[in-house]
Design an enzyme around this catalytic site. Sequence first.
Site, short mmCIF file in Angstrom:
data_model
loop_
_atom_site.label_atom_id
_atom_site.label_comp_id
_atom_site.label_asym_id
_atom_site.label_seq_id
_atom_site.Cartn_x
_atom_site.Cartn_y
_atom_site.Cartn_z
N HIS A 67 -9.35 1.17 5.16
CA HIS A 67 -8.10 1.50 5.71
C HIS A 67 -8.36 2.38 6.98
O HIS A 67 -9.05 3.13 6.84
CB HIS A 67 -7.11 2.01 4.74
CG HIS A 67 -5.78 1.94 5.43
ND1 HIS A 67 -5.24 2.80 6.28
CD2 HIS A 67 -4.65 1.05 5.36
CE1 HIS A 67 -4.30 2.71 6.72
NE2 HIS A 67 -3.52 1.40 6.01
N ASN A 103 0.90 -1.28 0.01
CA ASN A 103 -0.11 0.08 0.07
C ASN A 103 0.91 1.34 0.24
O ASN A 103 1.67 1.57 0.92
CB ASN A 103 -0.91 0.05 1.07
CG ASN A 103 -1.66 1.31 1.46
OD1 ASN A 103 -1.79 2.08 0.62
ND2 ASN A 103 -2.27 1.57 2.75
N TRP A 104 1.07 1.98 -1.23
CA TRP A 104 2.05 3.11 -1.01
C TRP A 104 1.48 4.26 -0.68
O TRP A 104 2.09 5.45 -0.42
CB TRP A 104 2.21 3.45 -2.73
CG TRP A 104 2.84 2.28 -3.46
CD1 TRP A 104 3.41 1.09 -3.08
CD2 TRP A 104 3.40 2.20 -4.79
NE1 TRP A 104 4.18 0.39 -4.18
CE2 TRP A 104 4.04 1.25 -5.20
CE3 TRP A 104 3.44 3.54 -5.72
CZ2 TRP A 104 4.95 1.12 -6.37
CZ3 TRP A 104 4.30 3.02 -7.08
CH2 TRP A 104 4.72 2.05 -7.16
N LYS A 105 0.11 4.37 -0.27
CA LYS A 105 -0.51 5.51 0.27
C LYS A 105 -0.33 6.78 -0.74
O LYS A 105 -0.16 6.55 -1.89
CB LYS A 105 0.05 5.64 1.74
CG LYS A 105 -0.34 4.34 2.69
CD LYS A 105 0.02 4.78 4.06
CE LYS A 105 0.05 3.33 4.89
NZ LYS A 105 0.04 3.45 6.07
N GLU A 136 -6.68 4.99 7.97
CA GLU A 136 -6.55 6.26 7.49
C GLU A 136 -7.69 6.74 6.79
O GLU A 136 -8.21 7.95 7.10
CB GLU A 136 -5.24 6.39 6.51
CG GLU A 136 -4.03 6.24 7.65
CD GLU A 136 -2.91 5.58 6.90
OE1 GLU A 136 -2.97 5.50 5.62
OE2 GLU A 136 -2.05 5.24 7.49
N SER A 172 3.61 -2.18 10.34
CA SER A 172 4.99 -2.28 10.49
C SER A 172 5.66 -3.64 10.18
O SER A 172 6.54 -3.92 10.84
CB SER A 172 5.37 -2.08 12.29
OG SER A 172 5.00 -0.53 12.42
N GLY A 184 2.86 -1.00 4.29
CA GLY A 184 2.68 0.37 4.03
C GLY A 184 4.16 0.90 3.59
O GLY A 184 4.90 0.58 2.44
N GLY A 185 5.02 1.29 4.61
CA GLY A 185 6.09 2.15 4.33
C GLY A 185 7.33 1.11 3.62
O GLY A 185 7.91 1.87 2.83
N GLY A 233 2.92 2.15 10.81
CA GLY A 233 3.54 3.31 10.63
C GLY A 233 4.61 3.56 12.10
O GLY A 233 5.15 4.58 12.14
N GLU A 258 -5.02 -4.84 10.77
CA GLU A 258 -4.26 -3.96 11.02
C GLU A 258 -4.48 -3.03 12.24
O GLU A 258 -5.19 -2.09 12.19
CB GLU A 258 -4.25 -2.75 9.74
CG GLU A 258 -4.03 -3.39 8.45
CD GLU A 258 -3.38 -2.33 7.63
OE1 GLU A 258 -2.42 -2.63 7.15
OE2 GLU A 258 -4.08 -1.43 7.24
P1 PGA Z 1 2.91 0.36 7.74
O1 PGA Z 1 1.46 0.65 7.06
O2 PGA Z 1 3.22 -0.92 6.95
O3 PGA Z 1 3.81 1.36 7.26
O4 PGA Z 1 3.04 0.04 9.26
C1 PGA Z 1 0.49 -0.61 6.92
C2 PGA Z 1 -0.63 -0.14 6.38
O5 PGA Z 1 -1.19 1.08 6.64
O6 PGA Z 1 -1.46 -0.87 5.48
#
Ligand code: PGA
Length: 246
Positions: free
Chosen positions: A93, A7-9, A95, A208, A229-230, A169, A163
């Site tokens: 998600h 997930n590149w966001k 967010e 993470s 994510g990251g 993050g 999640e």
């Molecule tokens: P992260 O994000 O790997 O940066 O913790 C995961 C996500 O939000 O899908």
Amino acid sequence: MKIVAGNWKMHGDAAMAHALVEAVADQAGRAPGVEVILCPPATLLAQVSTWLIGSAVKLGGQDCHAEAQGAFTGDISAVMLRESGCAYVIVGHSERRQYHRETNEDVRKKSARAIATGLIPIICIGETLSEREAGQAETVVERQLRDSIPDEVAEGRFLLAYEPVWAIGTGKVPTPEDICRMHGHILSVAADRTGLASPGISVLYGGSVKADNAREIMAIQGVSGVLVGGASLKAEEFCKIMASGR
Ligand code: PGA
């Protein structure tokens, strides 16, 4: 087969995306046996889709609207995602739930729309830190599952992603025992909600995930793969995570 989704966001430009997609497609070709899904920002989808021609790597959106079309400025429909080459779409998600006030009902409608359009929704759920500290994690996740999963879903037509919000993050990850327990809980609630047998339900873990913990996480019972994510923005790191899924 394990699933590794990135997930590149709201990150990435065309140059970065091209280099990353080439590395991921190359790794996928050399080491098959893992279902790899890339979820870049919407503006990059069509381009990434052309770069993925001939590769087994799948494409996903990061959100879709619940309606098929209409006067919804700034939103993207499930059909638009499919036309851009997507097979998957992330819905609910944390967010989106936090910054766009998406409710479980919104998530359920979006998921239903995705499925009706031929996309596989990756339905995200997970408790916040205060909910966990109050001993509410399992109750919150159960409510999210019951209200976010559409009424009629067939096996293989949706994915779930656990999640924990406090792990996203932050570099913090639940213990393997905690992940195992929560995934078992999610599988039993989801089986009850859908009427499907739990072996036919896939639950990803996200929060993470890095190259150095991915193998251990994917080996946990009840974990079908990871939502990253990251670490999905770094080619070497993400390729290592892909390799951990074999
Ligand atoms: P992260 O994000 O790997 O940066 O913790 C995961 C996500 O939000 O899908």
